[in-house]
Each structure stands twice: as structure tokens, then as C-alpha cells.
Scaffold this active site. Structure first.
Site, PDB file in Angstrom:
ATOM      1  N   CYS A  80      13.434  54.626  -5.212  1.00 42.01           N
ATOM      2  CA  CYS A  80      14.500  53.604  -5.149  1.00 42.01           C
ATOM      3  C   CYS A  80      14.616  52.920  -6.512  1.00 42.01           C
ATOM      4  O   CYS A  80      13.629  52.394  -7.029  1.00 42.01           O
ATOM      5  CB  CYS A  80      14.173  52.571  -4.078  1.00 42.01           C
ATOM      6  SG  CYS A  80      15.229  51.116  -4.146  1.00 42.01           S
ATOM      7  N   GLU A  83       0.856  -1.197   0.000  1.00 40.90           N
ATOM      8  CA  GLU A  83       0.000   0.000   0.000  1.00 40.90           C
ATOM      9  C   GLU A  83       0.885   1.238   0.000  1.00 40.90           C
ATOM     10  O   GLU A  83       2.091   1.134   0.268  1.00 40.90           O
ATOM     11  CB  GLU A  83      -0.912  -0.019   1.245  1.00 40.90           C
ATOM     12  CG  GLU A  83      -0.132   0.044   2.528  1.00 40.90           C
ATOM     13  CD  GLU A  83      -0.838  -0.606   3.717  1.00 40.90           C
ATOM     14  OE1 GLU A  83      -1.515  -1.634   3.547  1.00 40.90           O
ATOM     15  OE2 GLU A  83      -0.687  -0.076   4.821  1.00 40.90           O
ATOM     16  N   TYR A 129      -4.395   2.457   8.428  1.00 39.54           N
ATOM     17  CA  TYR A 129      -3.730   1.329   7.789  1.00 39.54           C
ATOM     18  C   TYR A 129      -3.231   0.240   8.740  1.00 39.54           C
ATOM     19  O   TYR A 129      -2.554  -0.674   8.332  1.00 39.54           O
ATOM     20  CB  TYR A 129      -2.564   1.825   6.932  1.00 39.54           C
ATOM     21  CG  TYR A 129      -1.674   2.833   7.632  1.00 39.54           C
ATOM     22  CD1 TYR A 129      -0.919   2.476   8.736  1.00 39.54           C
ATOM     23  CD2 TYR A 129      -1.609   4.148   7.170  1.00 39.54           C
ATOM     24  CE1 TYR A 129      -0.121   3.391   9.381  1.00 39.54           C
ATOM     25  CE2 TYR A 129      -0.807   5.075   7.813  1.00 39.54           C
ATOM     26  CZ  TYR A 129      -0.065   4.699   8.921  1.00 39.54           C
ATOM     27  OH  TYR A 129       0.727   5.603   9.563  1.00 39.54           O
ATOM     28  N   LYS A 138      11.246   3.567  -0.115  1.00 38.12           N
ATOM     29  CA  LYS A 138      11.194   5.025  -0.261  1.00 38.12           C
ATOM     30  C   LYS A 138      11.424   5.432  -1.714  1.00 38.12           C
ATOM     31  O   LYS A 138      12.330   4.943  -2.374  1.00 38.12           O
ATOM     32  CB  LYS A 138      12.276   5.675   0.612  1.00 38.12           C
ATOM     33  CG  LYS A 138      12.155   5.322   2.086  1.00 38.12           C
ATOM     34  CD  LYS A 138      11.169   6.224   2.781  1.00 38.12           C
ATOM     35  CE  LYS A 138      11.853   7.518   3.146  1.00 38.12           C
ATOM     36  NZ  LYS A 138      11.051   8.325   4.062  1.00 38.12           N
ATOM     37  N   CYS A 166      11.765  49.175   1.851  1.00 43.56           N
ATOM     38  CA  CYS A 166      12.445  50.408   1.473  1.00 43.56           C
ATOM     39  C   CYS A 166      11.323  51.393   1.151  1.00 43.56           C
ATOM     40  O   CYS A 166      10.468  51.110   0.309  1.00 43.56           O
ATOM     41  CB  CYS A 166      13.299  50.156   0.244  1.00 43.56           C
ATOM     42  SG  CYS A 166      13.906  51.672  -0.470  1.00 43.56           S
ATOM     43  N   ASP A 200       2.235  10.357   3.205  1.00 43.41           N
ATOM     44  CA  ASP A 200       3.175  11.328   3.756  1.00 43.41           C
ATOM     45  C   ASP A 200       2.416  12.411   4.519  1.00 43.41           C
ATOM     46  O   ASP A 200       2.136  13.488   4.001  1.00 43.41           O
ATOM     47  CB  ASP A 200       3.987  11.935   2.602  1.00 43.41           C
ATOM     48  CG  ASP A 200       5.239  12.617   3.111  1.00 43.41           C
ATOM     49  OD1 ASP A 200       5.528  12.511   4.319  1.00 43.41           O
ATOM     50  OD2 ASP A 200       5.924  13.259   2.301  1.00 43.41           O
ATOM     51  N   CYS A 202      18.408  49.816   2.609  1.00 40.22           N
ATOM     52  CA  CYS A 202      18.088  49.219   1.312  1.00 40.22           C
ATOM     53  C   CYS A 202      19.398  48.861   0.591  1.00 40.22           C
ATOM     54  O   CYS A 202      20.290  49.700   0.479  1.00 40.22           O
ATOM     55  CB  CYS A 202      17.266  50.203   0.490  1.00 40.22           C
ATOM     56  SG  CYS A 202      17.032  49.651  -1.209  1.00 40.22           S
TER      57      CYS A 202
END
Ligand code: IVH
Length: 697
Positions: A459, A133, A246, A342, A454, A137, A436
Site C-alpha cells: 500500500c 485555595e 477541603y 475559573k 490495510c 480538578d 483502504c
């Protein structure tokens, strides 16, 4: 779980209860609860409802009203009893009936062959039957039912003790509050499983976090385990968690005549759970004989990984015969009768070498971690945004650290954590810049915000980013302009602000390297034609904070002329769909800033479309006043074109499912929006074909 006869009976019963309404309801509360439980099961476990959402809601309300009048008739497993009213205090530590062990891992065919060989040697068998099965996760949990009632839900904790999260577990609709174990002679049972957040719910959750200025979570697993430990059960309910069960780790049972013992095999155990109303691997499990078939199956299933609606990180192979499981026994930390296979990792470790600070178009200064390039899930990653100061502190990041990074499915890579154990003392603290990095202005932070900004609107970094946004595809869509040209023209001094786009000196541009006659002409033509872009695109292009494409359309629809927005109060703005307090304040601020107004007046003089061109032909406006939302993949139309069509016909597009939505147009693989819309009975849910018919009327 339900025989055909029972299904027919419950369905008939539901319809009768619906027809009779409140009449005689007090004498039929048990029937009503049974009916509601049945429909919850059909919806959340089987994903195959037999009632419309409106009908379900009506049944639920009937029960709710009756129980409110007669609190003495409420039962603890009544479907109304999921929603807790009180907040969780501390989560009490509780002991698992049987320790929750972990699993041995395998990564390739050789590992599996070795494991199978040992199991065959220990058992003396030639071939072993396995049940395979998915390895879900999420966050593992343990549930205890006594006399058919859910009495406790707990986290895994250290495997011996976990935390009591019963109230939060009750918010997971696929976990029944009561289950007919007594029909199998079972009195007490401890069940193991995994709480999951689907990929769809996860991306919705991250969108929500982003809107709150909070950092995205790395993966659905973290989101699920975080949700389980929330103080407010109602908040947990909102996360749309799911569960897969499960394993049965413990039970007490009396022999019952005429009942077959499903506990003889693992697959039988999963079947029993399924029959008692749990979501256990059903279609997702397979029984095979011999390890060769196992190897084949786990590799085949890995190919399907990205097509599943939830995350799995491998497969679990279990000896199917429970007596054989007992003979194989366990080591101190894992059973010998099961192994996890895995899948290819989507995680990797690498070194964090430096932090660079980037300035966005709203002035937000974002720290970006520069990493030694590393391949994760097939993509090379060398820099990752680390959001803000708080995030850096929370993750305890230092320059020189080894960090664990992850790319979950199509989520942008994130740093999961730093590996503090690997430090050698040479790591350096990350110092967050106070000025900045581009114009050196002092940064500022608003109260309650995590982001430093900023505040110098001149700028250069902000100016350039604003222009890049202005010309981009979803904004003014000035073809062949693009980021590179904005930067180049800015650097050589040909362009310094947005109005400057419409005053470019093309003779100077043609002197630049790489600009032939043809490309200059194309550029000139696309700039010229962008002046006719509809008002909503212009509003979006201005890059007002919190004003995305949808809000831009709402604003455009509400006015005759762009500068009408100067006269709207924050309260008036808040009346509009999708405009909350924060958004209204930002719009108001933008239209009360002198340099913005100056820029707008220039743009108007340059001939941009400031008026909302009302639809002249009323027959075109068949969708006048109707709101639409598209979800899932459309087959015949592109999403953007479909939305344009709605607007051409006088309708509006909204950004989310709410009672203000009139039509949800559903394409393939529609997810949570559809689920949500089903719960609001005023929303009309239609297919793409039905939509096409509607606009042709
Ligand atoms: S069986 C005694 N089956 O993986 C064996 N575990 O790495 C009990 N997990 O702690 C575990 N999917 O949280 C089992 N189908 C599955 C699983 C599964 C995910 C988790 C579980 C366990 C961890 C071990």
C-alpha cells in the site's frame, strides 16, 4: 498531626521494631501499626519520608506475617486492610448527610467585585476575610468517619445521592483509615474533597492505554473518576490516586475541655483536617482581607498553574468566618459564602465537519475529525484523531455535531463529547471505511483489537510512512532527507521502497526543482554515512510493530547478526527483557515474511551494518550486564547522550521500573518512576553526578 516528641518516639519505636524483628512482636502489634500509619502519613501526605522504603517494607511485612498467623488480632484500620480481596459488585446508592452543592463561577475581577459587594451588603461588614485555595480538578468525594474510623466513601452523584465506593477509596494512600477526631470531641464527621490523578500518573496511564491499543483519556479528571468506579480495588491501587480534602459538611461533637474549636473558621477546619492526618490545602491556602487582594492572588496563582504536579481549573474563594458563612447561607444550588474563580478555559466547542481516514506505517487506519478551527489554551486546533470505530460509537459522534474539545496541559487535544442537545436533525452518521482510502484493499481487524488495518504491505501510504520512519532522527537519522523528500521522490518515481534509499539516482534528483549541487551532495553524504548506524537503530528503523527503541536495543544486544532473529522462536524472544507475547509474535512474524527477508538481504548487500559490533575494549565495558533507566531532567547530559554512554560501556537501557532494573538515575523533578523504584530495594537510586562518577571508574 504529630508533635516533635511523638515523631521522635515513633521513629525510635520503628527502629526498635526493625531491630527486634519477630521477637515479642505479638505484644507490640499496636505500636507496629501506629508506626506504619505514621510512615504512611510522612510519605503520602507530607511527601517527606523518615524511613527508607526497604525499612518500611520490612515493618509492613512483620505486621502482615503476624496478622496472618493470628487473624483474630487484625484490626479494621490496620495498614494491611487497605488491599481488598474481593471485587466490587454494584456500587450501592447512598445518601449524603448534607447535599453536596456546587459552586457559583466567576471569570473576571468584575464577577468577584459583584460577589464581594453582595456579601458585604448582606453582612453589613466593610471588609471580609477570605480564605483562598486551589480548585482541584478531579472527582469529588465525600467521606464519613465515625468514632475515628473511616466508615464510608461516596461519589458526588447528583449531589443528594452518590455511590458507595468505600473499598476503592481505601486504596488512596493519603486517606487515613482512621483518624483521631475523638481527641477533638468529634464523634461523626462528613468530609468533602477531591480525588486527583497527578499529571505524571496520568501520562503513565495514557502510555499504558496506548500500549493496549486503547484510546487515550482526555484529562486526569476523567481518569480519576473512571478509576474510582473500577470493579477491582487492586486495579484502583495501581492508578496512584491522591486526595485533597477541603470541606467539612457535617459533624457531631461534644465539648472537650482544653481543646480549641477549630471549626470557627474555614482555615481552622483545614488545619484540623491536616492535624488529623489528611492532605488538606496547607501551603496551598492563603487568608486575605478584602476582595482586591483576592483578585491579585487568583491572577498570580494562575501563572503557577502549569508548574503544579496536578491539574487545577481555578481557585475557590471562601468566607473564612464560619458564623458569617452561616449568616450568608445558600441558594438551592450553591453557597453564598464561596465562589469559584475559573481559569482560562482549555476547553472549546466547535463543529465536526468531516472524518478523514489516515493510513499509518503499520497499516492502521485512523479516523481523524476535521473541525472548524478553534483556539484552545492558546493553540489553534482543526483536526483531532478519534482513534477507532469503538471510540466514535462511545462518544456518539456525528458529522455536523457540535463537539466539546479539550487540551489539558501538554496533552494532545481530545474530543470530550458531542453536544447531542444541539442537533438539528441534519447530522450524518459516521460511516467507517471498509477499504483502504489509499489502495482500496479491504481492511481487516484482528480479534480483540479495535483497529482496522490495510493488509496490503505494498500500500503506497504504508510504504511511504515506513520510509519516513526509516530515515527519521531516532531511526537511521538520515539528515536532510525528511518527510517532504520521501514524499517527493516517491511521487516522481525515484524511490519506491527502503532499499531504494541506497540506490537513489542523484543525477535525476539534481534535475528536480529546488535541488542544488550542494544539497544533493549533502544528501548523498548523509545517506552514505547512515550505513554505519549501529544495529539497534537499523532494527528500530524497520518499523516492526511494538518494537520501540528500547526493545530494538534489547534485540540487538541478544544477537551477532540481524538475520539471527530469523532463527529465534517466539518462546526465546519472550525470554528477553520487555518482550511479551504480543511483541514476540510480531517480531517472529516480521522475520518469517518473504518480502521482509528479501528486503533485508538487499539492505545487507547495500552495505548496512547487520553485525552487532561487540565492544572490543573490555575496560570500556564497566557497566557490563547492568541495566539503567533515567528519570527527570538531567542537568549535565542530554538524555540521549546519557543512554548512549551506558551502552558504550556495556550496560543496557530498560523502559520501566521493575526488579530487573539495577540503577535508576534521577534528575530534577523525578516523578512516579522514582516513587516506584523506592519500593524495590534492589534498585540503586543515584544522581546524575553519581552516574558520571560510575562511568568514569
Ligand atoms: S468547596 C459547599 N473547595 O468544585 C462547597 N470545592 O464546581 C463545597 N472543588 O463540587 C465545595 N476544589 O467538587 C470546594 N477547594 C475546593 C474545591 C472544590 C474543587 C470542586 C467540588 C465542587 C466543585 C464545584
Amino acid at each position: 498531626m504529630y508533635s516533635t516528641k511523638q515523631i521522635q518516639q515513633l521513629q525510635k519505636q520503628s527502629k526498635e521494631l526493625l531491630a527486634k524483628g519477630e521477637k515479642d512482636i505479638l505484644s507490640r502489634l499496636d505500636e507496629l501499626r501506629a508506626a506504619l500509619r505514621f510512615h504512611e502519613y510522612r510519605y503520602y501526605v507530607m511527601n517527606d519520608p523518615l524511613l527508607s522504603d526497604a525499612e518500611y517494607d520490612r515493618l509492613y511485612k512483620l505486621l502482615e506475617a503476624a496478622e496472618k498467623e493470628h487473624p483474630e488480632l487484625v484490626t479494621s484500620d490496620s495498614p494491611t486492610q487497605r488491599v481488598g480481596n474481593s471485587l466490587n459488585k454494584d456500587f450501592e446508592t447512598v445518601q449524603h448527610l448534607v447535599p453536596m452543592l456546587s459552586l457559583e463561577n466567576s471569570y473576571d475581577a468584575d464577577d468577584l467585585l459583584d460577589w464581594d459587594r453582595k456579601a458585604r451588603e448582606l453582612s453589613g461588614l466593610e471588609t471580609i476575610e477570605y480564605c483562598i485555595e486551589p480548585k482541584f480538578d478531579g472527582a469529588s468525594i465525600s467521606l464519613i468517619y465515625e468514632n475515628d474510623m473511616l466508615v464510608r466513601g461516596a461519589t458526588r452523584g447528583d449531589g443528594v445521592e452518590g455511590e458507595d465506593i468505600t473499598n476503592n477509596i481505601k486504596q488512596v494512600r493519603s486517606i487515613p483509615l482512621s483518624a483521631p477526631f475523638s481527641e477533638y470531641g468529634i464523634q461523626q464527621i462528613e468530609i468533602r474533597g477531591e480525588i486527583m490523578m497527578s499529571k505524571a500518573s496520568f501520562s503513565k496511564y495514557n502510555e499504558w492505554l496506548a500500549a493496549q491499543n486503547l484510546a487515550a483519556l482526555a484529562n486526569p479528571r476523567n481518569a480519576a473518576s473512571g478509576s474510582l468506579r473500577m470493579k477491582d480495588p487492586k486495579e484502583v491501587a495501581r492508578r496512584g490516586l491522591e486526595a485533597f480534602l477541603y470541606h467539612v459538611s457535617f459533624y457531631t461533637k461534644q465539648k472537650k475541655d482544653g481543646v480549641t474549636d477549630l471549626f470557627d473558621t474555614h482555615s481552622g477546619t483545614l488545619q484540623l483536617l491536616w492535624e488529623c492526618g489528611f492532605r488538606s490545602p496547607q501551603k496551598e491556602r492563603i487568608i486575605v482581607k478584602g476582595i482586591d487582594k483576592v483578585i491579585q492572588h487568583v491572577h498570580d496563582f494562575e501563572e503557577l498553574r502549569d508548574t503544579l504536579p496536578y491539574e487545577i481549573d481555578g481557585m475557590v474563594v471562601k468566607v473564612n468566618d464560619i458564623a458569617l458563612q452561616d449568616r450568608l447561607g445558600m441558594t438551592t444550588h450553591h453557597p453564598r459564602w464561596a465562589i469559584a474563580f475559573k481559569f482560562k478555559a482549555r476547553q472549546a466547542t466547535t463543529k465536526l465537519r468531516a472524518i478523514e481516514f489516515q493510513v499509518g506505517r503499520t497499516g492502521a487506519v485512523t479516523p481523524v475529525a476535521k473541525l472548524d478551527p478553534v483556539s484552545v489554551g492558546g493553540v489553534t486546533v482543526s483536526s483531532i484523531s478519534v482513534h477507532n470505530e469503538e471510540y466514535i460509537r462511545e462518544k456518539d459522534l456525528k458529522i455536523g455535531d457540535t463537539v466539546l474539545i479539550e487540551r489539558a496541559g501538554d496533552v494532545i487535544p481530545q474530543i470530550v463529547k458531542s453536544l447531542a442537545e444541539l442537533r438539528d436533525g441534519k447530522e450524518k452518521k459516521i460511516v467507517f471505511t471498509k477499504t483502504c482510502p489509499v489502495c482500496e484493499t479491504q481492511l481487516a481487524k484482528e480479534e480483540g483489537e479495535a483497529v482496522w488495518r490495510c493488509i496490503n504491505i505494498e500500500c503506497p501510504a504504508q510504504v511511504v510512512e515506513k520510509m519516513i520512519h526509516f530515515v527519521s532522527k531516532d531511526a537511521m537519522d538520515i539528515k536532510s532527507f525528511g518527510e517532504a523528500n520521501v514524499r517527493k521522490f516517491y511521487e516522481v518515481g525515484l524511490l519506491k521502497d527502503i532499499p531504494g534509499i541506497y540506490r537513489l539516482d542523484f543525477s535525476k534528483i539534481s534535475e528536480l526543482e529546488g535541488f542544488g549541487k550542494k544539497s544533493v551532495e549533502t544528501l548523498q553524504a548523509s545517506i552514505e554515512s547512515s550505513k554505519k548506524q549501529p544495529l539497534h537503530r537499523l532494527i528500530y528503523a524497520l518499523g516492526i510493530r511494538f518494537v520501540g527503541e528500547t526493545t530494538a536495543k534489547t534485540l540487538a544486544n541478544a544477537i551477532e547478526h540481524l538475520l539471527d532473529l530469523v532463527n529465534k522462536t517466539e518462546e526465546e524472544l519472550q525470554q528477553m527483557e520487555d518482550v511479551g507475547i504480543k511483541v514476540a509474535a510480531s517480531i517472529h512474524g516480521f522475520f518469517h515474511n518473504d518480502s521482509n527477508i528479501h528486503m533485508l538481504k538487499e539492505l545487507e548487500k547495500l552495505g548496512l551494518q547487520f553485525r552487532n559490533v561487540k565492544r572490543e575494549n573490555t575496560s570500556a565495558a564497566v557497566l557490563q550486564g547492568q541495566s539503567f533507566l533515567f528519570t527527570g531532567t538531567l542537568n549535565k547530559l542530554k538524555r540521549n547522550d546519557a543512554e548512549e554512554l551506558v551502552e558504550q560501556k556495556g550496560g543496557v537501557i530498560v523502559s520501566g521500573v521493575s526488579s530487573k532494573l539495577n540503577y535508576l538515575v534521577v534528575g530534577e523533578d523525578a516523578g512516579s518512576k522514582l516513587e516506584k523504584a523506592k519500593k524495590i530495594n534492589t534498585i540503586k537510586i543515584i544522581t546524575e553526578d553519581e552516574f558520571l562518577q560510575l562511568i568514569q571508574q
